[in-house]
Scaffold this active site. Structure first.
Site, PDB file in Angstrom:
ATOM      1  N   LEU A 208      90.840  90.662  30.097  1.00 44.87           N
ATOM      2  CA  LEU A 208      91.083  91.904  29.463  1.00 44.87           C
ATOM      3  C   LEU A 208      89.907  92.522  28.979  1.00 44.87           C
ATOM      4  O   LEU A 208      89.079  91.892  28.064  1.00 44.87           O
ATOM      5  CB  LEU A 208      92.002  91.679  28.381  1.00 44.87           C
ATOM      6  CG  LEU A 208      93.550  91.319  28.557  1.00 44.87           C
ATOM      7  CD1 LEU A 208      94.301  90.965  27.422  1.00 44.87           C
ATOM      8  CD2 LEU A 208      94.129  92.408  29.564  1.00 44.87           C
ATOM      9  N   HIS A 209      89.618  93.799  29.163  1.00 44.71           N
ATOM     10  CA  HIS A 209      88.727  94.306  28.542  1.00 44.71           C
ATOM     11  C   HIS A 209      88.904  95.918  28.507  1.00 44.71           C
ATOM     12  O   HIS A 209      87.921  96.592  27.529  1.00 44.71           O
ATOM     13  CB  HIS A 209      87.247  94.105  29.073  1.00 44.71           C
ATOM     14  CG  HIS A 209      86.991  94.678  30.214  1.00 44.71           C
ATOM     15  ND1 HIS A 209      87.470  94.231  31.418  1.00 44.71           N
ATOM     16  CD2 HIS A 209      86.438  95.855  30.663  1.00 44.71           C
ATOM     17  CE1 HIS A 209      87.177  95.211  32.438  1.00 44.71           C
ATOM     18  NE2 HIS A 209      86.568  96.031  32.167  1.00 44.71           N
ATOM     19  N   ARG A 210      89.809  96.649  28.956  1.00 44.79           N
ATOM     20  CA  ARG A 210      89.896  98.141  28.946  1.00 44.79           C
ATOM     21  C   ARG A 210      90.003  98.572  27.605  1.00 44.79           C
ATOM     22  O   ARG A 210      90.967  98.008  26.922  1.00 44.79           O
ATOM     23  CB  ARG A 210      91.142  98.443  29.831  1.00 44.79           C
ATOM     24  CG  ARG A 210      90.813  98.059  31.274  1.00 44.79           C
ATOM     25  CD  ARG A 210      90.692  99.522  32.162  1.00 44.79           C
ATOM     26  NE  ARG A 210      90.074  98.676  33.543  1.00 44.79           N
ATOM     27  CZ  ARG A 210      89.087  98.988  33.869  1.00 44.79           C
ATOM     28  NH1 ARG A 210      88.069  99.648  33.396  1.00 44.79           N
ATOM     29  NH2 ARG A 210      88.722  98.258  35.187  1.00 44.79           N
TER      30      ARG A 210
END
Ligand code: UD1
Length: 368
Positions: A208-210
């Site tokens: 997850l990085h958005r």
């Protein structure tokens, strides 16, 4: 005389696309390649390790633009790239994907009248709140040659008025890298080293990085609630992106969610290929899981890669606790749908890029 191409690489997902392109073009004396690293990603775990594992050469130029706001980062790359372009006078710049380095490279070159070749052109999420969507739209608006990975790319470009003869289906360079490294990844000890005590058990993988998912505590907490519940059924392993690591401070999560440092290409590929499910908001991972046949739950409301849903193993899970859990239960309880590998995702995209570029530069009369 050879055709000089300046190839731009800046952020982690660029490297596995640039490597097979480099391998396909560099042996051909018709081309003279120069590699520019913008420095958008700079940690060894996010950059140097990928260069080593993918066999990329040392860049000819390292711009060391570093992190910052979108404007700062893009502007820094523009400022530092312009003198390189003026000195090198390439016939074209090659940019890949949709990161800030992609847009900055295209813009710096086009303002100097240099042709722009966009690899992975035409993908559209139709969600303009995503920074990558702006990068995709703006890059394609000024590109001269469009190399597409799936038919939706061609469709979107035609709808936006791109000349049909400039659009070429080449397949997916990222999948070239996957085919080139999967055997080595699976022979490695990644699983026993990283999944402690779980060697015989199933496990899932999270990335997850958005910004839309991790920058707001409430949103990240929603996702964590769903991940907590899923981890009670299958332990989850999470190589944490530096952006996300900072946001996780102070939040609580289950003991069955195991945080890892960002992984190198081979370790991540190995775990991905062996996992029961991947929960992600990455673009490239939707593609890799499709080829690996591993179920993927995309923690987003949309995807710019619809072929991974039509043909592949990908499902959109949304971003709320209930939508993610619903998608997980459907995946767990329903028989897996029959999947197909998308056309031209066969490990030969580099060869096709080479053929298209040879034709483009050998028939200058066609170029505007
Ligand atoms: C960028 C891309 C995104 C891609 C992702 C893969 C854009 C708009 N976004 O997002 O499309 O999916 O890369 O990772 O280009 N940081 C480090 N070390 C690094 C790099 C970054 O610690 O080597 C930290 C910095 O605090 C930085 C933050 O991560 O501010 C975010 O990095 P940035 O390059 O701005 O965007 P990504 O989230 O990585």
């Amino acid at each position: 005389m050879s055709v000089k191409l300046l190839v731009i690489a800046g952020a982690r997902p660029n490297f596995m696309k640039v490597a097979p392109l480099w391998a396909a073009l560099s042996p051909d004396p018709q081309f003279l390649l120069k590699l520019v690293h913008t420095g958008q990603h700079y940690d060894y775990a996010m950059s140097g390790q990928f260069f080593e594992e993918l066999g990329l050469p040392q860049p000819d130029y390292h711009l060391e633009a570093g992190s910052g706001s979108h404007a700062q980062q893009t502007a820094e790359i523009l400022k530092r790239l312009e003198p390189v372009l003026i000195a090198e006078k390439p016939a074209a710049i090659v940019v890949v994907g949709d990161v800030n380095s992609t847009l900055a490279g295209a813009l710096a070159a086009k303002k100097l009248g240099i042709d722009v070749i966009h690899v992975e052109a035409g993908l559209r999420s139709l969600d303009r709140s995503m920074p990558e969507e702006i990068n995709r739209l703006a890059t394609d608006a000024i590109s001269d040659l469009f190399l597409v990975t799936e038919e939706s790319g061609r469709y979107n470009l035609l709808r936006e008025g791109a000349p049909p003869e400039r659009i070429h289906m080449v397949g997916n360079l990222m999948i070239d890298s996957l085919h080139g490294h999967l055997k080595q990844a699976l022979q490695s000890d990644a699983r026993s080293r990283l999944i402690q005590g779980e060697a015989e058990r199933q496990f899932g993988l999270i990335t997850l990085h958005r910004p839309a998912n991790v920058d707001h505590e409430g949103q990240l907490a929603q996702i964590l609630m769903a991940l907590d519940e899923i981890s009670q059924e299958v332990p989850l392993y999470w190589p944490v992106h530096p952006r996300t690591r900072a946001k996780l401070q102070g939040l609580t999560y289950s003991k069955e969610i195991h945080l890892l440092e960002p992984l190198g290409y081979l370790d991540f590929l190995s775990l991905q290929a062996q996992s029961t499910v991947v929960l992600t908001d990455s673009g490239g991972i939707q593609e890799e899981t499709t080829v690996l046949g591993v179920p993927c739950l995309t923690i987003r409301e949309n995807t710019e890669r619809p072929v991974t849903i039509e043909c592949g193993t990908n499902r959109l899970a949304g971003t709320t606790r209930s939508s993610i859990l619903k998608a997980w239960r459907e995946l767990r309880d329903e028989p897996q749908k029959e999947r197909k590998i998308p056309p031209f995702w066969d490990g030969k995209a580099g060869e096709r890029c080479h053929a298209v570029l040879s034709q483009y530069f050998l028939t200058p009369v066609e170029r505007g």
